[in-house]
Scaffold this active site. Structure first.
Site, mmCIF file in Angstrom:
data_model
loop_
_atom_site.group_PDB
_atom_site.id
_atom_site.type_symbol
_atom_site.label_atom_id
_atom_site.label_comp_id
_atom_site.label_asym_id
_atom_site.label_seq_id
_atom_site.Cartn_x
_atom_site.Cartn_y
_atom_site.Cartn_z
ATOM 1 N N ASP A 91 2.143 -4.735 3.417
ATOM 2 C CA ASP A 91 2.899 -4.014 4.451
ATOM 3 C C ASP A 91 1.910 -3.057 5.097
ATOM 4 O O ASP A 91 1.448 -2.112 4.464
ATOM 5 C CB ASP A 91 4.054 -3.265 3.780
ATOM 6 N N TYR A 93 5.693 6.574 -5.811
ATOM 7 C CA TYR A 93 6.307 5.565 -4.960
ATOM 8 C C TYR A 93 5.546 5.408 -3.649
ATOM 9 O O TYR A 93 5.287 6.375 -2.961
ATOM 10 C CB TYR A 93 7.759 5.936 -4.638
ATOM 11 N N LYS A 120 8.182 -0.775 -2.114
ATOM 12 C CA LYS A 120 8.452 -1.858 -3.061
ATOM 13 C C LYS A 120 7.358 -2.909 -2.943
ATOM 14 O O LYS A 120 6.704 -3.030 -1.929
ATOM 15 C CB LYS A 120 9.807 -2.482 -2.746
HETATM 16 C C1 F6R Z 1 12.534 -0.064 0.584
HETATM 17 C C2 F6R Z 1 12.044 0.489 1.841
HETATM 18 C C3 F6R Z 1 12.942 1.352 2.620
HETATM 19 C C4 F6R Z 1 12.492 2.810 2.586
HETATM 20 C C5 F6R Z 1 13.487 3.702 3.353
HETATM 21 C C6 F6R Z 1 13.044 5.152 3.399
HETATM 22 O O1 F6R Z 1 11.571 -0.842 -0.045
HETATM 23 O O2 F6R Z 1 10.915 0.264 2.229
HETATM 24 O O3 F6R Z 1 14.267 1.232 2.202
HETATM 25 O O4 F6R Z 1 12.382 3.238 1.256
HETATM 26 O O5 F6R Z 1 13.604 3.257 4.684
HETATM 27 O O6 F6R Z 1 11.770 5.190 3.914
HETATM 28 P P1 F6R Z 1 11.000 6.563 4.215
HETATM 29 O O7 F6R Z 1 10.983 7.356 2.938
HETATM 30 O O8 F6R Z 1 9.631 6.067 4.620
HETATM 31 O O9 F6R Z 1 11.738 7.248 5.306
HETATM 32 MG MG MG Z 2 7.308 -0.709 4.943
HETATM 33 MG MG MG Z 3 8.277 -4.731 2.624
#
Ligand code: F6R
Ligand code: MG
Ligand code: MG
Length: 372
Positions: free
Chosen positions: A10, A227, A230
């Site tokens: 990603d 974190y 994923k």
């Molecule tokens: C799950 C994922 C999304 C982010 C969510 C919050 O793998 O990538 O669900 O965790 O959109 O993202 P942030 O913390 O970057 O605002």
């Molecule tokens: Mg992403």
């Molecule tokens: Mg992804």
């Protein structure tokens, strides 16, 4: 011997974490074309699932090859550059190490690699997932290679009847074990039924001695110590002629089983099999998606892809998945929609523990309300 490598990362989302921008895909394709022209790759294609780009490559350098890994790293640097130019979300998200030193292990991108002597006809399915973890492949690998209710060949094909050996990693302790199935089946299920920790890495035919499947097993959250997204795993499954038929490899996904991931990497949700054009998780950053790209590999060339879930026979799974998603969503912040505390990718628990420490008191008998 040729090697089929899928390397994925990603490097920026469009919009949010839902997809890859076309300009990034075009850049990755240019890099792949250059690598084919220079002779580094026998062949290569670019695919995406959600916000992850997958480089699907054939070459002769073997698994863990520095040349191939550094090519993938450079390509992801190039797509990150575009993501930054366009202000895309989480640009360079999975590139954790500033100083790449020859191998992708521990640097963020995930990879599944299989080395094999190409058979006269070599059908392969590349599975790409978004918004879930590497252990998400445990269930379908068990079904494909060990469950006769899924795979008829285990019962009726002489070349499959002796079963398959599963190599399983313990991601927490960095150890591995081989389970010889069917003899070790019940032992193995005790482990791989806990997919956050135990992950099937490869599967090998006991009759043919061929490795039939390989998965990406990196857990970014463990690599980074915090974190960072994923892991969004990929998997290669070789098919037919003593290995699962293509239809047996796809069949497990007719049941939209629950996986961990989805919103903030912290929720169980159904695994939705979709055509590549629908691999853009939007609702509650999900449901987690899986795409199946079929190839015939010939003289190292990737003949394909065929978009294997672009089949109305998976419509029922998709309908069920949407119903299951409604069911899970109504739990809101309650388990089992939300993951158990130990598996949350985002958590406020540490700060809450500090903040509320003085308000927690022992449960003494004096305070307890008498009954009756
Ligand atoms: C799950 C994922 C999304 C982010 C969510 C919050 O793998 O990538 O669900 O965790 O959109 O993202 P942030 O913390 O970057 O605002
Ligand atoms: Mg992403
Ligand atoms: Mg992804």
């Amino acid at each position: 011997m040729i090697t089929l490598s899928i390397v994925k990362a990603d490097t920026g989302g469009f919009v949010g974490h839902s997809a890859v921008h076309p300009a990034m895909m075009a850049e990755a394709r240019r890099e792949i074309d250059r690598a084919i022209a220079s002779g580094l790759l026998l062949d290569g294609q670019v695919a995406a699932c959600g916000d992850d780009i997958s480089l699907i490559m054939t070459h002769t350098y073997g698994a863990d090859a520095g040349l191939i890994h550094s090519f993938a790293w450079d390509t992801f640097q190039a797509t990150t550059h575009i993501a930054k130019e366009l202000g895309l979300y989480g640009a360079g998200q999975d590139l954790l190490s500033d100083a790449f030193s020859g191998n992708l292990r521990g640097t963020g991108p995930g990879y599944a690699e299989l080395e094999f002597d190409e058979r006269p006809s070599e059908p392969v399915v590349c599975f790409l997932a978004d918004k879930t973890e590497p252990g998400a492949w445990n269930f379908p690998l068990y079904k494909m290679f060990a469950d006769p209710f899924n795979t008829a060949g285990l019962v009726v094909d002489e070349k499959m009847h002796a079963g398959f050996a599963f190599e399983v990693y313990d991601l927490y302790q960095e150890k591995r074990i081989i389970f010889d199935c069917p003899a070790d089946l019940y032992d193995m299920l005790m482990y791989i039924g806990a997919p956050a920790r135990y992950v099937v890495h490869t599967v090998r035919s006991r009759t043919l001695g061929e490795t039939a499947a390989a998965t990406s097993t990196q857990r970014l959250s463990l690599i980074a110590g915090k974190y960072v997204g994923k892991d969004d795993p990929v998997m290669i499954v070789r098919c037919q002629a003593g290995l699962p038929a293509v239809g047996e490899a796809l069949e497990p996904f007719a049941f939209p089983y629950a996986v961990a991931g989805c919103m903030r990497g912290s929720h169980h949700a159904p695994f939705l099999p979709v055509p590549a054009g629908q691999a853009h998780p939007s609702r509650f950053d999900g449901p987690p998606r899986v795409v199946a790209l079929g190839f015939q590999i010939h003289d190292g060339r990737l003949i394909g892809p065929r978009d294997m879930f672009d089949d109305p026979a998976f419509d029922t799974a998709r309908t069920q998945a949407n119903e299951i998603m409604d069911y899970f969503r109504r739990h809101g912040p309650f388990e089992p929609h939300r993951l158990p505390l130990a598996d949350l990718e985002y958590t406020t628990m540490a700060s809450l523990t500090r903040k509320l420490a003085h308000r927690w008191t022992p449960m003494t008998t004096e305070i307890a309300t008498p009954i009756g």
